[in-house]
Design an enzyme around this catalytic site. Structure first.
Site, PDB file in Angstrom:
ATOM      1  N   CYS A 176       0.825  -1.212   0.000  1.00 61.03           N
ATOM      2  CA  CYS A 176       0.000   0.000   0.000  1.00 61.03           C
ATOM      3  C   CYS A 176       0.861   1.264   0.000  1.00 61.03           C
ATOM      4  O   CYS A 176       1.468   1.597   1.027  1.00 61.03           O
ATOM      5  CB  CYS A 176      -0.903  -0.046   1.235  1.00 61.03           C
ATOM      6  SG  CYS A 176      -1.728   1.484   1.657  1.00 61.03           S
TER       7      CYS A 176
ATOM      8  N   CYS B 266       0.235   3.790   2.777  1.00 66.13           N
ATOM      9  CA  CYS B 266       0.710   3.274   4.063  1.00 66.13           C
ATOM     10  C   CYS B 266       2.171   3.641   4.287  1.00 66.13           C
ATOM     11  O   CYS B 266       2.586   3.908   5.417  1.00 66.13           O
ATOM     12  CB  CYS B 266       0.542   1.759   4.123  1.00 66.13           C
ATOM     13  SG  CYS B 266      -1.172   1.202   4.039  1.00 66.13           S
TER      14      CYS B 266
END
Length: 120
Positions: free
Chosen positions: A44, A47
């Protein structure tokens, strides 16, 4: 090319800067504490941005706040238990109980503000 490799390496390292929680140690690690848990996935990109912001926040965060991480790919049970369906998600816990959650990338200033509000 070297710059790109270094940036990617730093991004991966920053993801693992905090202790990873599992189903087995989750409750004991957050008991009687003010905790921010970063629910993330290695794949991600947002993230990774949040991980960098958490590193910077760690320098200015209140002493009574701890930060942990949960990899949702490895700990899907925890992600489901706390209703994590979007990434990145931060869940704030006080004395072992979830008190608030935030979805998306928060800046260092937003992390400071939300921790001040949630952990008075």
């Amino acid at each position: 090319m070297k710059k790109i490799l270094l940036i990617m390496l730093f991004s991966v390292i920053s993801i693992f800067a905090y202790e990873e929680l599992t189903v087995d140690n989750f409750d004991s690690k957050i008991k009687d504490k003010n905790v921010i848990i970063d629910f993330y996935a290695v794949w991600c990109p947002p993230c990774k941005i949040l991980a960098s912001n958490l590193e910077d926040f760690d320098l200015v965060k209140p002493d009574n706040v701890e930060i942990f991480k949960v990899n949702i790919d490895d700990q899907l049970v925890l992600a489901k238990k706390y209703g994590v369906s979007k990434l990145p998600t931060l869940v704030y816990f006080k004395n072992g109980k979830p008190i608030n959650d935030y979805v998306g990338v928060l800046s260092v200033e937003e992390l400071k503000q939300t921790s001040d509000e949630n952990f008075k």
